[in-house]
Design a protein around this motif. Structure first.
Motif, PDB file in Angstrom:
ATOM      1  N   PRO A 298       0.828  -1.202   0.000  1.00 38.80           N
ATOM      2  CA  PRO A 298       0.000   0.000   0.000  1.00 38.80           C
ATOM      3  C   PRO A 298       0.866   1.258   0.000  1.00 38.80           C
ATOM      4  CG  PRO A 298       0.081  -0.929   2.215  1.00 38.80           C
ATOM      5  CD  PRO A 298       0.972  -1.785   1.347  1.00 38.80           C
ATOM      6  N   GLU A 299       0.604   2.151  -0.911  1.00 40.14           N
ATOM      7  CA  GLU A 299       1.321   3.421  -0.993  1.00 40.14           C
ATOM      8  C   GLU A 299       0.328   4.554  -0.744  1.00 40.14           C
ATOM      9  OE1 GLU A 299       3.321   6.358  -4.376  1.00 40.14           O
ATOM     10  OE2 GLU A 299       2.603   4.350  -4.905  1.00 40.14           O
ATOM     11  N   VAL A 300       0.580   5.355   0.257  1.00 35.34           N
ATOM     12  CA  VAL A 300      -0.314   6.458   0.586  1.00 35.34           C
ATOM     13  C   VAL A 300      -0.111   7.584  -0.428  1.00 35.34           C
ATOM     14  CG1 VAL A 300      -0.959   8.194   2.307  1.00 35.34           C
ATOM     15  CG2 VAL A 300      -0.289   5.887   3.037  1.00 35.34           C
ATOM     16  N   LEU A 301      -1.218   8.059  -1.001  1.00 37.42           N
ATOM     17  CA  LEU A 301      -1.177   9.191  -1.921  1.00 37.42           C
ATOM     18  C   LEU A 301      -1.494  10.455  -1.137  1.00 37.42           C
ATOM     19  CD1 LEU A 301      -3.040   7.670  -5.018  1.00 37.42           C
ATOM     20  CD2 LEU A 301      -0.590   7.719  -4.540  1.00 37.42           C
ATOM     21  N   ASP A 302      -0.451  11.219  -0.856  1.00 37.68           N
ATOM     22  CA  ASP A 302      -0.615  12.424  -0.047  1.00 37.68           C
ATOM     23  C   ASP A 302      -1.098  13.586  -0.910  1.00 37.68           C
ATOM     24  OD1 ASP A 302       0.284  11.283   2.385  1.00 37.68           O
ATOM     25  OD2 ASP A 302       2.356  11.453   1.687  1.00 37.68           O
ATOM     26  N   GLY A 303      -1.445  14.653  -0.234  1.00 41.06           N
ATOM     27  CA  GLY A 303      -1.835  15.871  -0.943  1.00 41.06           C
ATOM     28  C   GLY A 303      -3.303  16.183  -0.760  1.00 41.06           C
ATOM     29  N   ALA A 304      -3.601  17.466  -0.692  1.00 40.66           N
ATOM     30  CA  ALA A 304      -4.974  17.916  -0.533  1.00 40.66           C
ATOM     31  C   ALA A 304      -5.732  17.776  -1.846  1.00 40.66           C
ATOM     32  CB  ALA A 304      -5.000  19.375  -0.066  1.00 40.66           C
ATOM     33  N   VAL A 305      -7.043  17.729  -1.755  1.00 39.76           N
ATOM     34  CA  VAL A 305      -7.890  17.683  -2.938  1.00 39.76           C
ATOM     35  C   VAL A 305      -8.689  18.979  -3.020  1.00 39.76           C
ATOM     36  CG1 VAL A 305      -8.099  15.177  -2.947  1.00 39.76           C
ATOM     37  CG2 VAL A 305      -9.759  16.543  -1.669  1.00 39.76           C
ATOM     38  N   SER A 306      -9.129  19.315  -4.227  1.00 39.84           N
ATOM     39  CA  SER A 306      -9.975  20.492  -4.396  1.00 39.84           C
ATOM     40  C   SER A 306     -11.294  20.261  -3.666  1.00 39.84           C
ATOM     41  CB  SER A 306     -10.249  20.748  -5.877  1.00 39.84           C
ATOM     42  OG  SER A 306      -9.049  21.010  -6.564  1.00 39.84           O
ATOM     43  N   ARG A 307     -11.776  21.288  -3.002  1.00 41.54           N
ATOM     44  CA  ARG A 307     -13.012  21.152  -2.227  1.00 41.54           C
ATOM     45  C   ARG A 307     -14.211  21.384  -3.140  1.00 41.54           C
ATOM     46  NH1 ARG A 307     -12.522  22.770   4.012  1.00 41.54           N
ATOM     47  NH2 ARG A 307     -10.539  21.719   4.439  1.00 41.54           N
ATOM     48  N   VAL A 308     -14.748  20.312  -3.646  1.00 42.32           N
ATOM     49  CA  VAL A 308     -15.847  20.380  -4.600  1.00 42.32           C
ATOM     50  C   VAL A 308     -17.185  20.130  -3.920  1.00 42.32           C
ATOM     51  CG1 VAL A 308     -16.830  19.358  -6.691  1.00 42.32           C
ATOM     52  CG2 VAL A 308     -14.342  19.647  -6.482  1.00 42.32           C
ATOM     53  N   PHE A 309     -17.240  19.129  -3.051  1.00 43.38           N
ATOM     54  CA  PHE A 309     -18.501  18.715  -2.431  1.00 43.38           C
ATOM     55  C   PHE A 309     -18.536  19.114  -0.958  1.00 43.38           C
ATOM     56  CE2 PHE A 309     -17.315  15.375  -5.588  1.00 43.38           C
ATOM     57  CZ  PHE A 309     -18.246  15.725  -6.556  1.00 43.38           C
ATOM     58  N   PRO A 310     -19.723  19.431  -0.461  1.00 41.10           N
ATOM     59  CA  PRO A 310     -19.834  19.762   0.968  1.00 41.10           C
ATOM     60  C   PRO A 310     -19.985  18.496   1.812  1.00 41.10           C
ATOM     61  CG  PRO A 310     -21.942  20.126  -0.124  1.00 41.10           C
ATOM     62  CD  PRO A 310     -20.983  19.661  -1.186  1.00 41.10           C
ATOM     63  N   TYR A 311     -19.064  18.294   2.733  1.00 41.63           N
ATOM     64  CA  TYR A 311     -19.172  17.181   3.676  1.00 41.63           C
ATOM     65  C   TYR A 311     -18.241  17.448   4.850  1.00 41.63           C
ATOM     66  CZ  TYR A 311     -14.893  15.444   1.310  1.00 41.63           C
ATOM     67  OH  TYR A 311     -13.635  15.323   0.776  1.00 41.63           O
ATOM     68  N   ASP A 312     -18.366  16.660   5.884  1.00 45.24           N
ATOM     69  CA  ASP A 312     -17.561  16.812   7.092  1.00 45.24           C
ATOM     70  C   ASP A 312     -16.119  16.397   6.796  1.00 45.24           C
ATOM     71  OD1 ASP A 312     -16.473  16.926   9.593  1.00 45.24           O
ATOM     72  OD2 ASP A 312     -17.706  15.334  10.462  1.00 45.24           O
ATOM     73  N   ARG A 313     -15.197  17.341   6.879  1.00 45.93           N
ATOM     74  CA  ARG A 313     -13.799  17.070   6.549  1.00 45.93           C
ATOM     75  C   ARG A 313     -12.932  16.818   7.782  1.00 45.93           C
ATOM     76  NH1 ARG A 313     -12.865  18.183   1.097  1.00 45.93           N
ATOM     77  NH2 ARG A 313     -14.706  19.088   0.116  1.00 45.93           N
ATOM     78  N   THR A 314     -13.575  16.580   8.909  1.00 47.43           N
ATOM     79  CA  THR A 314     -12.795  16.298  10.117  1.00 47.43           C
ATOM     80  C   THR A 314     -12.377  14.828  10.182  1.00 47.43           C
ATOM     81  OG1 THR A 314     -14.810  15.867  11.402  1.00 47.43           O
ATOM     82  CG2 THR A 314     -13.968  18.128  11.376  1.00 47.43           C
ATOM     83  N   SER A 315     -12.983  13.985   9.334  1.00 46.91           N
ATOM     84  CA  SER A 315     -12.619  12.566   9.332  1.00 46.91           C
ATOM     85  C   SER A 315     -11.179  12.390   8.856  1.00 46.91           C
ATOM     86  CB  SER A 315     -13.552  11.767   8.418  1.00 46.91           C
ATOM     87  OG  SER A 315     -14.886  11.860   8.838  1.00 46.91           O
ATOM     88  N   ASN A 316     -10.503  11.420   9.453  1.00 42.33           N
ATOM     89  CA  ASN A 316      -9.148  11.085   9.038  1.00 42.33           C
ATOM     90  C   ASN A 316      -9.238  10.228   7.782  1.00 42.33           C
ATOM     91  OD1 ASN A 316      -6.435  10.580   8.847  1.00 42.33           O
ATOM     92  ND2 ASN A 316      -6.350   9.169  10.596  1.00 42.33           N
ATOM     93  N   MET A 317      -8.864  10.808   6.624  1.00 39.74           N
ATOM     94  CA  MET A 317      -9.031  10.153   5.344  1.00 39.74           C
ATOM     95  C   MET A 317      -7.679   9.693   4.801  1.00 39.74           C
ATOM     96  SD  MET A 317     -12.042   9.812   3.839  1.00 39.74           S
ATOM     97  CE  MET A 317     -12.872  11.329   4.302  1.00 39.74           C
ATOM     98  N   GLU A 318      -7.644   8.485   4.228  1.00 42.11           N
ATOM     99  CA  GLU A 318      -6.408   8.011   3.609  1.00 42.11           C
ATOM    100  C   GLU A 318      -6.731   7.330   2.285  1.00 42.11           C
ATOM    101  OE1 GLU A 318      -2.833   6.918   5.902  1.00 42.11           O
ATOM    102  OE2 GLU A 318      -3.244   4.879   5.173  1.00 42.11           O
ATOM    103  N   LEU A 319      -6.004   7.746   1.255  1.00 44.34           N
ATOM    104  CA  LEU A 319      -6.131   7.150  -0.073  1.00 44.34           C
ATOM    105  C   LEU A 319      -4.847   6.391  -0.362  1.00 44.34           C
ATOM    106  CD1 LEU A 319      -7.560   6.826  -2.819  1.00 44.34           C
ATOM    107  CD2 LEU A 319      -6.524   8.999  -3.515  1.00 44.34           C
TER     108      LEU A 319
END
Length: 346
Positions: A298-319
């Motif tokens: 597994p390789e973590v893809l770092d970096g922010a994403v453009s904020r397109v959709f409204p949702y709770d962004r406090t969740s710890n997200m990993e791609l």
């Protein structure tokens, strides 16, 4: 009174945000109520309130794909509270809208619409309850929204390629990719009968299907029964999944499926992306360990994403991007023939 052409410039962004949040049924605390209150108190006019209504409850989308009646009632009640507190003249259309929604029966389903940068929106029928028919797949979750935003930032990753989505749920991520990223073909999949019914309806609702461009299909994919032959027949160049690592009971099956995805096809293997909202670190760490012990890096893809959709962004997200550690897979294959035969049946 100033007409629409004389509206303050700052109205535009606020009204756009109100529309995005309203049709996605975002939590009411997300709205910029302070701005509304300031406008009402400074002008003593209902003009701004009228503009909010035009972008929300009186918008044509609210007739064809409305948010739940309970949500609209709460939204309108807050607008009325602010207007009355500011001492503005009553706005008849505001009270008419509330009267209409108060008389509406509350259904178990509702619609959410997520607006895309390319124009238009993704409208999905979802359940009001987070868990319905014994599944969580009838609502859109944060990881699916995050993965869709990543796809919109990396459209070339999907362009002219065949994409398989595991656990498509309501279909937000896949529809967004089809509408914005020009894949050659997109295969939505799920294993729950109720989810598959809703998913097929949502795919059709957004103008997708075998005869459309790109070609899109929905298929049942039971993770415990899918074969290598079936995966080869799909012929995916890209495999994606979002919010599928939430239950320790399904992690082992998921890892076996991902291993089959990476080894079933002829070289090169497909690109595999898994996006997770890490609600339970222990479950997620167990998933990562099982991947590595199965010969998957597994390789973590770092970096922010453009904020397109409204949702709770406090969740710890990993791609994460998954690749086969060929040397380790070969070792496993030579020492565990029975598991390989079982894997082919899985």
């Amino acid at each position: 009174m100033a007409g629409a052409a004389m509206e303050p410039e700052e109205w535009t962004d606020v009204l756009t945000d109100f529309q995005r949040w309203f049709f996605a049924m975002s939590r009411l605390k997300s709205f910029n109520w302070a701005f509304v209150e300031k406008q009402l108190r400074s002008s003593k006019s209902s003009e701004f309130m009228s503009e909010i209504l035009k972008q929300t409850c009186l918008h044509p989308l609210c007739r064809s794909v409305p948010p739940s009646s309970r949500y609209r009632k709460s939204f309108l009640s807050e607008l009325i509270r602010l207007q009355e507190a500011a001492g503005c003249d009553p706005l008849d259309e505001l009270y008419d809208a509330l009267a209409e929604v108060v008389g509406a029966a509350e259904a178990s389903d509702c619609y959410k619409t997520y607006f895309l940068p390319c124009g238009g929106g993704v409208s999905l029928q979802e359940t009001v309850a987070l868990i319905s028919d014994g599944t969580t797949g009838l609502v859109t979750w944060e990881a699916g929204l995050f993965l869709a935003e990543w796809a919109l930032d990396h459209r070339e990753f999907f362009s002219d390629r065949t994409v398989l989505e595991l656990g498509s749920g309501a279909g937000l991520t896949g529809v967004a990719i089809c509408r914005s990223c020009s894949p050659k073909r997109f295969v939505f999949s799920d294993g729950h009968p109720a989810v598959l019914r809703a998913l097929r309806d949502n795919v059709r609702r957004n103008g997708l299907g075998e005869g459309a461009s790109p070609a899109a299909s929905v298929r049942e994919l039971d993770w415990t029964a899918v074969t290598g032959e079936e995966l080869r027949e799909i012929g995916a160049d890209v495999v994606i999944a979002a919010d599928v690592v939430y239950d320790p009971a399904v992690v082992r099956t998921l890892v076996k499926l991902l291993r089959a995805v990476l080894t079933a096809a002829s070289p090169p293997p497909p690109d595999v992306l898994v996006c997770c909202a890490i609600r339970n670190p222990q479950t997620y760490d167990g998933f990562r360990r099982q991947l590595e012990s199965s010969g998957i890096r597994p390789e973590v893809l770092d970096g922010a994403v453009s904020r397109v959709f409204p949702y709770d962004r406090t969740s710890n997200m990993e791609l994460i991007r998954l690749t086969a550690a060929t040397d380790q897979l070969q070792t496993l294959d030579s020492t565990n023939t029975l598991d390989n035969l079982h894997l082919e049946r899985l």
